[in-house]
Each structure stands twice: as structure tokens, then as C-alpha cells.
Design an enzyme around this catalytic site. Structure first.
Site, PDB file in Angstrom:
ATOM      1  CB  ALA A 128      -1.163  -0.249   1.270  1.00 17.54           C
ATOM      2  CG  ASP A 129       3.459   2.875   3.268  1.00 19.97           C
ATOM      3  OD1 ASP A 129       2.680   3.541   3.363  1.00 19.97           O
ATOM      4  OD2 ASP A 129       3.916   1.860   4.541  1.00 19.97           O
ATOM      5  NE  ARG A 130       8.919  -0.867  -0.941  1.00 20.38           N
ATOM      6  CZ  ARG A 130      10.206  -0.114   0.023  1.00 20.38           C
ATOM      7  NH1 ARG A 130       9.986   1.320  -1.156  1.00 20.38           N
ATOM      8  NH2 ARG A 130      10.108  -0.121   1.050  1.00 20.38           N
TER       9      ARG A 130
END
Length: 397
Positions: free
Chosen positions: A166-168
Site C-alpha cells: 500500500a505504501d509503495r
């Protein structure tokens, strides 16, 4: 700096992972990225193995091509310094919750007042206007909110994707948003605020594959593309595992002919794409039994010769010596000024004119504080005063 963003200045007011991923892409493209950190530094500095405090492996791989400036935003002098820096910035990225930034006087309307052409990119957990807008967000929480851990075969335990998906992904989308806004400004001269919500970004990623029958009104069936959820996995061989992708009628005929099982294609369940889709579990059971009959090396040789898409199952250790990555220059050994010999990764895309690449090594905390402030027009006396007050800090202070 000769990248496509040479001459663009980016204020990076992000921490952890989504924002730093975005700004590293921009830095590799040649932008002058100024990473504004609190006195204790980005929290991700401490993650993973490290030779020096605050220079962990994950931080090294997410913060190259940047300069580090330490400002204490709890102090008015620190906040005022950000406002002065914003006057001459092209882009500001943040992943702090909007209400907190507004309290600090660093929200978009407040900075637009000093720089109307500023592109202000906000990475948020949940989009504005919904009931979750003020919630905090982290990779695990967003994966859960988007249903990723629920996508597993019956009987398997729910689990997160074993990377910070999700972050990347959100970080890449935020970099893309900044590029689009820069292009718009190049045509119109107008800056803007862009909100990039993690939840909506990842939900769109998941549902594009798994909305399935719920795409239609009325629904044509349930959600979830079952091949991805319950069947899609490496196949065991005699001595390991192998991955292959067989899709078309021609590929299936070739696969079974190569395996000496041409008669399988005479089964009505497997003769067309539609019939195979309806009988995927039975089809993959047949394939699994066949692949157990030979070693991985034997199958790779046979299937590559037959032009069937196939791949070995690599590990993190084997990737370090993968012949393609080694030959293509993917790994870049370098001598870091403070960390010594490290292995970095090149920008994966290839450009004929303005090749992105690392423009500077990952910075130590506050390594460029004085340099950045002086460049921004602060006098020596003003910089000294910021350091005395504790509003700014550097590696030597």
C-alpha cells in the site's frame, strides 16, 4: 543534474514510506529534493540492519537523491523556515494528516498565499469527504481496509502481502500525480493541490481485478477472480518449484504436447478459454501432477524451447546473483560517504536522452541543513540563530 526534472525543487515533508518512495522517484529524475525531517529524524531510519545509527537498509533504499534538512516544526522559527522555503519551491509533498498541517500553518491555502504556482501533493490515508478522512493510516491498515488479507484460498489463514504494497504503490501514484501537475503548470502557469488517498488508491487496484460480477447492475455473479485467489501459485517439481503462464489455446496445446500429454486437450473441459475458466481447479490439478515428474531445470529447458512463458522461483538471496539483473546493471555497488560499500539498485527504466539515476547518496540526518538554508536566502546570522534556538539542526551541531 541532467534528469528530466533538473531545475525542479521539491520540499519533501514526508516520513516512513509512501512519501519517501514518491520523492525518491522525483529525485532520481533530477529534482532537487530537500527532505525536511524532525530532530529525531524519519522513523524509518531505524528500520533494518545498519552500520550506523539512523542509516538502516530500508531508509538507504528509499531516500537517495535527496538532501536532509532538520527543522523543529514545534517551534515557530522552524515553521517560518518552511514557509520561506516554500516561496521558491515547485512541489511540496506531505503525508502528515491535513488537520495537523493546518494547525502548524502549513496547509495548502496557507502556502499558496506565498507561492501561487506551488504544487502541493498530500498523501492521506482516506480521501476527504468520507467518514474516515481523519483516520491515521499505515500499510497494514490500508491492506486490511482494501480487503487484501481476505483474498486467499479456503482454509488458508488471512495475511498481508509481504511487502509494503500500500505504501509503495501509493508513493508511485503520488510521484505520478506530481508529474502530471507539473506538466499542467508548464502549460498554464497554475499550481494546484493534489490529494492522493491510500485507501482509494489500493481499493481501486484490488477491485479492478476482483469486482468481477459486481461490476454489472444487476450483478452477473459474485466478486473475486478465483484464479488469483485460490489457484494462482507456483507448481512443485521433483526438486523445487516453477512458475508458468499458459493462456491461449495454442499455448495449452503446446504445453501438453511438450509434456507428452496431448490427449488432455481432447477433454471437453479444457478445449476453450471459456471451458478452462469454468474448470480451473481440475485443469491445474492435471498440470500440477505433470510438473512433479521432472526437475525444475528440465522443465525450464523444455518450456523455454517450446516458447511457453516460464520462470524459476527466486529467493531474496538468489536475486542477488540473478544473471539478468547482474548483466543489465540493475545492481549498483557504491561507496557511501558514511556507510562504506553498499549495494544500490539502478532506476529500472531506460531513457534515450534524460536517464534518471541516483543524484546523491542517501543523506545523514541534517547533513545539508546549513547548506539548504543559505541557498534559500537565509543569512549566516539567521542560520546561526536557528541552530542556537534548536529550530534547525545539522550533523555537526
Amino acid at each position: 543534474m541532467n534528469g528530466p526534472l533538473a531545475g525542479i525543487r521539491v520540499l519533501d515533508m514526508t516520513a516512513a514510506l509512501s512519501g519517501p518512495v514518491a520523492t525518491q522517484w522525483l529525485g532520481d529524475m533530477g529534482a532537487d529534493v530537500i527532505k525536511i525531517e524532525p530532530p529525531e529524524g524519519d522513523s524509518i531510519r531505524a528500520m533494518g540492519p545498519a552500520r550506523s545509527a539512523g542509516m538502516g537498509a530500508m531508509f538507504l533504499h528509499t531516500n537517495r537523491s535527496k538532501r536532509s534538512l532538520v527543522l523543529d516544526l514545534k517551534l515557530p522559527e522552524g515553521r517560518d523556515a518552511v514557509v520561506r522555503l516554500a516561496r521558491n519551491a515547485d512541489v511540496l509533498l506531505t503525508n502528515t494528516r491535513p488537520k495537523a498541517l493546518a494547525r502548524l500553518g502549513l496547509a495548502y491555502p496557507q502556502l499558496k498565499a506565498v507561492n501561487e504556482s506551488l504544487i502541493y501533493v498530500s498523501i492521506v490515508g482516506y480521501g476527504s469527504g468520507g467518514p474516515y478522512a481523519d483516520k491515521p493510516a499505515y500499510d497494514d491498515l490500508i491492506q486490511a481496509a482494501a480487503g487484501i488479507p481476505s483474498l486467499h484460498a479456503a482454509g488458508d489463514a488471512a495475511r498481508f502481502a509481504p511487502i509494503a504494497l500500500a505504501d509503495r504503490v501509493t508513493g508511485i501514484c503520488a510521484a505520478n500525480a506530481a508529474l502530471g501537475a507539473l506538466f499542467h503548470r508548464s502549460r498554464t502557469g497554475v499550481g494546484q493541490h493534489v490529494e492522493v488517498p491510500m485507501f482509494e488508491t489500493i481499493a481501486s487496484l484490488v477491485l479492478a481485478d476482483h469486482m468481477a460480477g459486481l461490476t454489472f447492475e444487476p450483478a452477473l455473479g459474485p466478486p473475486i477472480f478465483q484464479r488469483y485467489v485460490s489457484i494462482r501459485k507456483p507448481f512443485p517439481t521433483q526438486d523445487g518449484s516453477i512458475c508458468l503462464m499458459v493462456l491461449t489455446d495454442k499455448q495449452w496445446r503446446t504445453f501438453f504436447r511438450t509434456a507428452g500429454r496431448e490427449a488432455v486437450m481432447e477433454d471437453a473441459r479444457f478445449q476453450t478459454v471459456a471451458s478452462r475458466t469454468r474448470n480451473l481447479e481440475a485443469l491445474y490439478d492435471v498440470v500440477s501432477g505433470i510438473l512433479r515428474e521432472r526437475t525444475t531445470d528440465e522443465w525450464v529447458s523444455l518450456l523455454e524451447e517450446a516458447d511457453i512463458p516460464v520462470a524459476r522461483l527466486e529467493t531474496m538471496e538468489s536475486l542477488m546473483r540473478n544473471p539478468h539483473l547482474v548483466a543489465s546493471g540493475f545492481f549498483e555497488p557504491l561507496q557511501h560517504p558514511s556507510e562504506g560499500a553498499i549495494r544500490s539498485m539502478a532506476c529500472p527504466s531506460k531513457w534515450s536522452q534524460t536517464q534518471p539515476s541516483s543524484t546523491r547518496p542517501t543523506p545523514r540526518l541534517g547533513e545539508h541543513s546549513r547548506e539548504v538554508l543559505l541557498e534559500a536566502g537565509f543569512s549566516d546570522g539567521e542560520v546561526d540563530a536557528l541552530f542556537r534556538r534548536g529550530a534547525a539542526r545539522g550533523v555537526s551541531q
